[in-house]
Design a protein around this motif. Structure first.
Motif, PDB file in Angstrom:
ATOM      1  N   SER A   2       0.842  -1.191   0.000  1.00  0.00           N
ATOM      2  CA  SER A   2       0.000   0.000   0.000  1.00  0.00           C
ATOM      3  C   SER A   2       0.876   1.239   0.000  1.00  0.00           C
ATOM      4  O   SER A   2       2.078   1.170   0.277  1.00  0.00           O
ATOM      5  CB  SER A   2      -0.913   0.008   1.228  1.00  0.00           C
ATOM      6  OG  SER A   2      -0.164   0.336   2.382  1.00  0.00           O
ATOM      7  N   ALA A   3       0.256   2.345  -0.265  1.00  0.00           N
ATOM      8  CA  ALA A   3       0.980   3.613  -0.266  1.00  0.00           C
ATOM      9  C   ALA A   3       1.370   4.031   1.146  1.00  0.00           C
ATOM     10  O   ALA A   3       2.220   4.906   1.311  1.00  0.00           O
ATOM     11  CB  ALA A   3       0.128   4.689  -0.927  1.00  0.00           C
ATOM     12  N   GLU A   4       0.786   3.409   2.152  1.00  0.00           N
ATOM     13  CA  GLU A   4       1.048   3.824   3.534  1.00  0.00           C
ATOM     14  C   GLU A   4       2.522   3.696   3.912  1.00  0.00           C
ATOM     15  O   GLU A   4       3.066   4.552   4.608  1.00  0.00           O
ATOM     16  CB  GLU A   4       0.176   3.026   4.512  1.00  0.00           C
ATOM     17  CG  GLU A   4       0.183   3.588   5.907  1.00  0.00           C
ATOM     18  CD  GLU A   4      -0.149   5.074   5.993  1.00  0.00           C
ATOM     19  OE1 GLU A   4       0.571   5.803   6.726  1.00  0.00           O
ATOM     20  OE2 GLU A   4      -1.098   5.527   5.336  1.00  0.00           O
ATOM     21  N   LEU A   5       3.197   2.644   3.457  1.00  0.00           N
ATOM     22  CA  LEU A   5       4.622   2.485   3.740  1.00  0.00           C
ATOM     23  C   LEU A   5       5.422   3.640   3.154  1.00  0.00           C
ATOM     24  O   LEU A   5       6.283   4.219   3.823  1.00  0.00           O
ATOM     25  CB  LEU A   5       5.137   1.153   3.194  1.00  0.00           C
ATOM     26  CG  LEU A   5       6.655   0.941   3.277  1.00  0.00           C
ATOM     27  CD1 LEU A   5       7.124   0.939   4.730  1.00  0.00           C
ATOM     28  CD2 LEU A   5       7.044  -0.342   2.580  1.00  0.00           C
ATOM     29  N   LEU A   7       4.246   6.595   2.319  1.00  0.00           N
ATOM     30  CA  LEU A   7       3.870   7.814   3.037  1.00  0.00           C
ATOM     31  C   LEU A   7       4.639   7.933   4.349  1.00  0.00           C
ATOM     32  O   LEU A   7       5.087   9.027   4.715  1.00  0.00           O
ATOM     33  CB  LEU A   7       2.365   7.851   3.298  1.00  0.00           C
ATOM     34  CG  LEU A   7       1.503   8.204   2.106  1.00  0.00           C
ATOM     35  CD1 LEU A   7       0.028   7.932   2.410  1.00  0.00           C
ATOM     36  CD2 LEU A   7       1.716   9.658   1.706  1.00  0.00           C
ATOM     37  N   GLN A   8       4.819   6.822   5.039  1.00  0.00           N
ATOM     38  CA  GLN A   8       5.592   6.834   6.287  1.00  0.00           C
ATOM     39  C   GLN A   8       7.050   7.197   6.009  1.00  0.00           C
ATOM     40  O   GLN A   8       7.652   7.992   6.737  1.00  0.00           O
ATOM     41  CB  GLN A   8       5.500   5.476   6.995  1.00  0.00           C
ATOM     42  CG  GLN A   8       6.284   5.411   8.289  1.00  0.00           C
ATOM     43  CD  GLN A   8       5.825   6.435   9.315  1.00  0.00           C
ATOM     44  OE1 GLN A   8       4.645   6.737   9.421  1.00  0.00           O
ATOM     45  NE2 GLN A   8       6.766   6.980  10.065  1.00  0.00           N
ATOM     46  N   ARG A  11       7.160  10.887   5.353  1.00  0.00           N
ATOM     47  CA  ARG A  11       6.991  11.653   6.604  1.00  0.00           C
ATOM     48  C   ARG A  11       8.285  11.664   7.418  1.00  0.00           C
ATOM     49  O   ARG A  11       8.656  12.689   7.996  1.00  0.00           O
ATOM     50  CB  ARG A  11       5.841  11.085   7.428  1.00  0.00           C
ATOM     51  CG  ARG A  11       4.465  11.513   6.946  1.00  0.00           C
ATOM     52  CD  ARG A  11       3.364  11.147   7.936  1.00  0.00           C
ATOM     53  NE  ARG A  11       3.207   9.716   8.128  1.00  0.00           N
ATOM     54  CZ  ARG A  11       2.401   8.941   7.408  1.00  0.00           C
ATOM     55  NH1 ARG A  11       1.662   9.454   6.442  1.00  0.00           N
ATOM     56  NH2 ARG A  11       2.312   7.644   7.653  1.00  0.00           N
ATOM     57  N   THR A  16       5.046  15.454   3.550  1.00  0.00           N
ATOM     58  CA  THR A  16       3.692  14.929   3.707  1.00  0.00           C
ATOM     59  C   THR A  16       2.969  14.977   2.369  1.00  0.00           C
ATOM     60  O   THR A  16       3.359  15.727   1.468  1.00  0.00           O
ATOM     61  CB  THR A  16       2.889  15.755   4.733  1.00  0.00           C
ATOM     62  OG1 THR A  16       2.733  17.087   4.217  1.00  0.00           O
ATOM     63  CG2 THR A  16       3.578  15.783   6.096  1.00  0.00           C
ATOM     64  N   MET A  45      -2.494  11.168  -3.924  1.00  0.00           N
ATOM     65  CA  MET A  45      -2.708   9.822  -3.396  1.00  0.00           C
ATOM     66  C   MET A  45      -2.928   8.802  -4.513  1.00  0.00           C
ATOM     67  O   MET A  45      -2.490   7.648  -4.398  1.00  0.00           O
ATOM     68  CB  MET A  45      -3.879   9.813  -2.411  1.00  0.00           C
ATOM     69  CG  MET A  45      -3.628  10.662  -1.168  1.00  0.00           C
ATOM     70  SD  MET A  45      -2.103  10.232  -0.298  1.00  0.00           S
ATOM     71  CE  MET A  45      -2.515   8.599   0.275  1.00  0.00           C
ATOM     72  N   GLN A  54       5.673   3.817  -6.042  1.00  0.00           N
ATOM     73  CA  GLN A  54       6.117   3.420  -4.701  1.00  0.00           C
ATOM     74  C   GLN A  54       7.539   2.860  -4.746  1.00  0.00           C
ATOM     75  O   GLN A  54       8.390   3.228  -3.927  1.00  0.00           O
ATOM     76  CB  GLN A  54       5.161   2.383  -4.115  1.00  0.00           C
ATOM     77  CG  GLN A  54       3.779   2.922  -3.850  1.00  0.00           C
ATOM     78  CD  GLN A  54       2.779   1.825  -3.530  1.00  0.00           C
ATOM     79  OE1 GLN A  54       3.140   0.688  -3.245  1.00  0.00           O
ATOM     80  NE2 GLN A  54       1.497   2.170  -3.586  1.00  0.00           N
TER      81      GLN A  54
END
Length: 180
Positions: A2-5, A7-8, A11, A16, A45, A54
């Motif tokens: 996912s994009a969450e990794l 994004l972390q 950050r 952001t 996003m 990614q």
């Protein structure tokens, strides 16, 4: 994945999705004042959801972090520490993101690479961390998100139809379209 990794990872490097969306806003606002911050963020996003984007971001961030820890072989370590102007691999990697949305993304990337607006400037000017790749990757991400929005604007056929409705003759290559 996912994009969450990603994004972390961003950050942790001071970037952001909102800071990238701010750059997209600056690129697109002159062309469509009705767009909202939510539209810019959603576009960022959507681009981040692409696995190839990614992977590109993960690669560039990892190289910057390895350079900070002095874990790269010479002369690469020294080249990244100096942010050598003739080292163009960072831009080349970012172009992998830019080309997802075509030539308009490329021109926006060129603009951002020179103007370094928003968080791109912060990354480029940072003195304690190495962001040889990340500043260009963020520019590539913003350029792609901006191009994505531009591609959603009125298609060229709509412009031709409007011109025909006003009585303007439009040449479209082999033929001429007369007003309706």
């Amino acid at each position: 994945m996912s994009a969450e990794l990603v994004l972390q990872m961003l950050r942790e490097r001071g970037v952001t999705a909102e800071s990238i969306a701010e750059i997209v806003l600056q690129l697109q606002k002159p062309y469509n004042k009705a767009l909202t911050t939510e539209v810019y963020l959603e576009s960022v996003m959507t681009v981040l959801a692409k696995r190839e984007v990614q992977y590109t971001l993960m690669t560039g961030i990892a190289l910057d972090e390895l350079a900070e820890r002095k874990l790269l072989p010479e002369p690469l370590q020294s080249i990244l520490e100096a942010d050598e102007p003739l080292y163009g691999v960072d831009e080349t990697l970012a172009l992998g993101i830019v080309h997802v949305y075509g030539m308009i993304g490329l021109t926006s990337f060129g603009y951002l690479d020179k103007q370094k607006i928003g968080v791109i400037r912060d990354l480029n000017d940072h003195r304690r961390e190495i962001h040889v790749f990340l500043d260009d990757l963020v520019a590539g991400l913003a350029a792609a998100a901006s191009a994505r929005i531009a591609h959603q604007n009125k298609p060229v056929s709509a412009y031709f139809a409007e011109l025909c409705e006003t009585g303007v003759t439009v040449e479209t290559g082999a033929d001429t379209k007369e007003p309706a």
